[in-house]
Design an enzyme around this catalytic site. Structure first.
Site, PDB file in Angstrom:
ATOM      1  N   GLN A 260      34.114  12.248  75.369  1.00 47.19           N
ATOM      2  CA  GLN A 260      33.865  13.619  74.932  1.00 47.19           C
ATOM      3  C   GLN A 260      32.384  13.884  74.670  1.00 47.19           C
ATOM      4  O   GLN A 260      31.905  14.999  74.854  1.00 47.19           O
ATOM      5  CB  GLN A 260      34.685  13.925  73.681  1.00 47.19           C
ATOM      6  CG  GLN A 260      36.181  13.882  73.919  1.00 47.19           C
ATOM      7  CD  GLN A 260      36.627  14.875  74.975  1.00 47.19           C
ATOM      8  OE1 GLN A 260      36.471  16.081  74.816  1.00 47.19           O
ATOM      9  NE2 GLN A 260      37.175  14.373  76.074  1.00 47.19           N
ATOM     10  N   HIS A 263      30.203  15.668  77.293  1.00 43.27           N
ATOM     11  CA  HIS A 263      30.226  17.114  77.537  1.00 43.27           C
ATOM     12  C   HIS A 263      28.841  17.725  77.370  1.00 43.27           C
ATOM     13  O   HIS A 263      28.502  18.689  78.063  1.00 43.27           O
ATOM     14  CB  HIS A 263      31.198  17.797  76.581  1.00 43.27           C
ATOM     15  CG  HIS A 263      32.603  17.836  77.088  1.00 43.27           C
ATOM     16  ND1 HIS A 263      33.047  18.779  77.975  1.00 43.27           N
ATOM     17  CD2 HIS A 263      33.669  17.046  76.830  1.00 43.27           C
ATOM     18  CE1 HIS A 263      34.326  18.574  78.251  1.00 43.27           C
ATOM     19  NE2 HIS A 263      34.718  17.528  77.561  1.00 43.27           N
ATOM     20  N   GLU A 328      38.007  20.074  66.912  1.00 46.26           N
ATOM     21  CA  GLU A 328      38.731  20.555  68.088  1.00 46.26           C
ATOM     22  C   GLU A 328      39.768  19.544  68.572  1.00 46.26           C
ATOM     23  O   GLU A 328      40.947  19.861  68.725  1.00 46.26           O
ATOM     24  CB  GLU A 328      37.701  20.840  69.191  1.00 46.26           C
ATOM     25  CG  GLU A 328      38.289  21.255  70.512  1.00 46.26           C
ATOM     26  CD  GLU A 328      37.225  21.356  71.595  1.00 46.26           C
ATOM     27  OE1 GLU A 328      37.494  22.016  72.611  1.00 46.26           O
ATOM     28  OE2 GLU A 328      36.131  20.760  71.448  1.00 46.26           O
ATOM     29  N   HIS A 329      39.331  18.335  68.856  1.00 50.57           N
ATOM     30  CA  HIS A 329      40.222  17.272  69.319  1.00 50.57           C
ATOM     31  C   HIS A 329      40.305  16.180  68.248  1.00 50.57           C
ATOM     32  O   HIS A 329      39.272  15.672  67.807  1.00 50.57           O
ATOM     33  CB  HIS A 329      39.685  16.603  70.591  1.00 50.57           C
ATOM     34  CG  HIS A 329      39.388  17.553  71.711  1.00 50.57           C
ATOM     35  ND1 HIS A 329      38.096  17.923  72.064  1.00 50.57           N
ATOM     36  CD2 HIS A 329      40.210  18.200  72.566  1.00 50.57           C
ATOM     37  CE1 HIS A 329      38.155  18.747  73.093  1.00 50.57           C
ATOM     38  NE2 HIS A 329      39.419  18.935  73.423  1.00 50.57           N
ATOM     39  N   ASP A 362      42.266  17.524  78.377  1.00 48.57           N
ATOM     40  CA  ASP A 362      41.202  18.259  79.063  1.00 48.57           C
ATOM     41  C   ASP A 362      41.549  18.543  80.519  1.00 48.57           C
ATOM     42  O   ASP A 362      41.201  19.600  81.049  1.00 48.57           O
ATOM     43  CB  ASP A 362      39.903  17.448  79.027  1.00 48.57           C
ATOM     44  CG  ASP A 362      39.160  17.584  77.716  1.00 48.57           C
ATOM     45  OD1 ASP A 362      39.536  18.448  76.904  1.00 48.57           O
ATOM     46  OD2 ASP A 362      38.208  16.814  77.496  1.00 48.57           O
ATOM     47  N   HIS A 422      50.895  62.748  53.713  1.00 49.18           N
ATOM     48  CA  HIS A 422      51.946  61.780  53.990  1.00 49.18           C
ATOM     49  C   HIS A 422      53.238  62.172  53.270  1.00 49.18           C
ATOM     50  O   HIS A 422      54.337  62.103  53.825  1.00 49.18           O
ATOM     51  CB  HIS A 422      51.522  60.372  53.513  1.00 49.18           C
ATOM     52  CG  HIS A 422      50.502  59.706  54.377  1.00 49.18           C
ATOM     53  ND1 HIS A 422      49.245  60.201  54.555  1.00 49.18           N
ATOM     54  CD2 HIS A 422      50.568  58.556  55.111  1.00 49.18           C
ATOM     55  CE1 HIS A 422      48.559  59.396  55.349  1.00 49.18           C
ATOM     56  NE2 HIS A 422      49.341  58.390  55.712  1.00 49.18           N
TER      57      HIS A 422
END
Length: 447
Positions: A260, A263, A328-329, A362, A422
């Site tokens: 990861q 990335h 995230e992961h 992924d 109303h």
């Protein structure tokens, strides 16, 4: 968001801390200003501005960015057969997962009182813009995640953009977009692509929602356009956190962290472990693996600047600290990985056990890889079929006595809040259906 070890409620020993950082994972003033300028220019000059920015950034300015059916078929024909078969298989996994999610949502209508009908409908967004990044990596999987899921949800029109990669058409990416079911495919990238889809130009009709990952400029463009259009998520650099005990294989832990980190140079990779011995072995393996890793230009600075290794006294502390990160992961490499399903709360996606890895999510397994970052997992999940649906309600009162009842109730409730208009909407129904008079008007209803 990164857990602050000084303010964390969980004590941990740090075997590796992030380096002193000179860069930010957030949008910089320069990025914000650039995006603001491009968006304003596209609003003003439309296609002309889009073409100029595409020429400036990608050296590509054709008469039309839209690929014709003939061009698409020619591109798909250039892609190796095995790649096409793999794309179709992965998209079938994504489609199956999205279909099951769709089946979990239901329209309903209930009668709460005689003749009082309340209902819920899930209506697809009519037009979605899917951004499929290019840059250093052709991200085929983003086509699966954004386009397939949208079409399963019932989105009528999906306009999809992807840039050239080093001046060349990304054949496999375009094939993935085509096979996913995109209705329009444009060879167009960057801020100008996001702007064209959201704002609209002479040749590109505007969409109602933007989806898909991108670089800092694309992410900032989505942020600035949010409200004018919907977006899937405020996405930032990829994050991975691994919780491991003494039973984990330190070599696999190291490989998975680096998988990861590659990335980008601002992609954090964090290990929380109950075993100091394992933590030290992981650090040693990473140092060795980085020497000849093909993507070390990204992975090495990511690990140096953002990598961390915590040692905690037990797994309960590990889960608590992982929740503070809200990454995230989150990968669980322990003797009983499913325990995390009960004990953890804040994550984009969980990956349980040694047989599972984040890379599966992924690329191939079928769950969606567009996930919350920067602590957003504390309040939202990732992209799923429901993001492309609007859950709306409707109501109908067909029983006069029930309408009169609610009319009187509405009159009382609205006047407490001093909403006379109303209240009068309620009064007239009570008066018409029960034959009572209005104390604020001499109007009478005829039967």
């Amino acid at each position: 968001m990164t857990a602050d070890t000084e303010t964390s409620s969980v004590f941990s020993e740090m075997l590796k801390e992030p380096a002193e950082l000179s860069t930010s994972r957030g949008s910089t003033p320069e990025v914000r200003a650039t995006v603001e300028g491009v968006l304003a220019d596209v609003r003003k000059r439309g296609d002309e501005a889009v073409r100029e920015y595409s020429q400036k950034f990608d050296k590509y300015a054709p008469d039309s960015f839209l690929l014709s059916k003939e061009q698409l078929e020619e591109i798909v024909a250039r892609v190796p057969e095995q790649v096409i078969e793999d794309i179709k298989f992965v998209q079938e996994q994504v489609r199956f997962m999205a279909q099951k999610q769709l089946e979990s949502l239901s329209d309903f209508e209930i009668e709460t009182m005689p003749g009082v009908l309340l209902g819920q409908k899930n209506i697809p967004i009519e037009a979605v813009g899917a951004y499929i990044p290019g840059g250093k990596y052709p991200l085929l999987a983003s086509a699966h995640m954004t386009i397939v899921t949208a079409k399963v949800a019932g989105v009528e029109r999906v306009a999809a953009c992807t840039p050239l990669i080093q001046g060349e058409v990304p054949d496999a990416t375009v094939a993935a977009m085509y096979l996913a079911g995109a209705d329009e495919i444009y060879l167009l990238g960057g801020i100008q692509a996001v702007a064209a889809m959201a704002i609209g130009t002479e040749s590109i009709k505007p969409v109602n929602m933007l989806a898909g990952p991108g670089n800092a400029f694309v992410a900032e463009a989505k942020r600035q356009l949010f409200g004018e259009v919907g977006i899937d998520l405020f996405a930032g650099p990829t994050e991975v956190l691994i919780v491991a005990d003494e039973h984990a294989d330190p070599f696999i832990v190291a490989v998975d962290l680096l998988s990861q980190a590659e990335h980008g140079p601002d992609s954090p990779a964090v290990l929380i472990t109950t075993s100091e011995e394992l933590g030290r072995k992981v650090i040693d393996h990473i140092d060795t693996l980085l020497v000849d890793m093909p993507t070390r230009d990204f992975a090495a600075p990511a690990w140096r600047d953002w990598g961390a290794v915590h040692v905690v006294k037990n797994l309960d502390d590990a889960y608590a600290l992982a929740d503070e990160y809200a990454y995230e992961h989150v990968q669980i490499l322990t003797a009983a990985p499913r325990e995390a399903l009960e004990k953890m709360h804040n994550y984009g996606a969980l990956f349980l056990g040694e047989g599972t890895c984040v890379s599966y999510g992924d690329k191939v397994i079928g769950t969606n890889h567009v996930l919350p970052t920067r602590g957003a997992a504390r309040y939202t999940g990732g992209l799923w079929v429901g993001k492309y649906l609007r859950t709306v309600t409707y109501q109908e009162v067909v029983n006069e006595e029930s309408s009169a009842f609610f009319g009187e109730l509405c009159g009382r409730a609205a006047r407490v809040e001093r909403f006379e208009g109303h209240a009068r909407s309620g009064d007239v129904r009570a008066a018409k259906y029960r034959g009572t008079s209005l104390d604020w008007s001499d109007h009478t209803f005829t039967s």
